[in-house]
Design an enzyme around this catalytic site. Sequence first.
Site, PDB file in Angstrom:
ATOM      1  CB  SER A 152     -67.444  62.254  64.425  1.00 30.17           C
ATOM      2  OG  SER A 152     -66.258  62.628  63.776  1.00 30.17           O
ATOM      3  CG  ASP A 229     -66.091  57.439  58.218  1.00 30.37           C
ATOM      4  OD1 ASP A 229     -65.431  58.404  57.799  1.00 30.37           O
ATOM      5  OD2 ASP A 229     -66.744  57.449  59.285  1.00 30.37           O
ATOM      6  CG  HIS A 262     -67.887  60.584  59.403  1.00 28.37           C
ATOM      7  ND1 HIS A 262     -67.293  59.722  60.301  1.00 28.37           N
ATOM      8  CD2 HIS A 262     -67.856  61.809  59.994  1.00 28.37           C
ATOM      9  CE1 HIS A 262     -66.903  60.390  61.369  1.00 28.37           C
ATOM     10  NE2 HIS A 262     -67.252  61.664  61.227  1.00 28.37           N
TER      11      HIS A 262
END
Length: 284
Positions: A152, A229, A262
């Site tokens: 991320s 996600d 995620h």
Amino acid sequence: METKPTEISSSKMFEGYNKRYRHYSPTLGCSMTFYIYFPPSPSPAHKFPVLYWLSGLTCTDENFIIKSGAQRAASSEGIALISTDTSPRDLNVEGEADSWDFGVGAGFYLNAKQEKWKNWRMYDYVVKEVPKLLSENFPQLDTSRASISGHSMGGHGALTIYLKHLDKYKSVSAFAPIANPINCPWGQKAFRNYLSENKADWEEYDATCLVTKVNNVPTTILIDQGDADNFLQDQLLPHKFEEACKKANVPLLLRYQPGYDHSYSFISTFIDDHIRHHAQAINL
């Protein structure tokens, strides 16, 4: 203040050891912690290559070590894992903890230009201070053989650092990276506050912009992205990075993983592939 790292915890895992250290960082102006996973050593003189891991928003140096399960593959491949924190801590800057996507836990792996956030220099911390600290204090590590990865916000950090320092890192990979931060809310908020309004400064920390300026990327960039996600469409924008790589003729393997989100459930599922990706590049 003690800049030399002090061991604060140790636990055995897959015949190696997770060890956590504390040190004072002159770059950030505060005390910091980081983890090293040392694989089992074949001999006292053996030196391990290193894989730096950069974590995402709200994380510390602990998340990856506790949740990823990367140590199994790192142990078998003989790679040391270095997990750093995501921002300076305990500086008591006004507003540093007002939101989860800026300030504490959200350093974005850049060097801030705004005076208020002058301690937020995670780029220099990761690129300069930590490798020097490791080479000076851990003779069992070979920091000249290094790769970088992250998730991320940390995926953004890994990609941008790699693209600026192709001479320092053998390979890069990322899980669900913020791939085009100048065009997403997380990136715009961070860049505006840390860097002010100069868009040229923003582009220096955007992988989609940087990849168009590099020559001869030596190994394939590996990215895994879950197609379930929640942040994929508005924050991560991997398709923008993919388009830029195609235009620049940069080798990219972007894998959309069906049904994955995620979280670290996603990371732990595919982390072995990433460790092997880096092991292959480091051992070339």
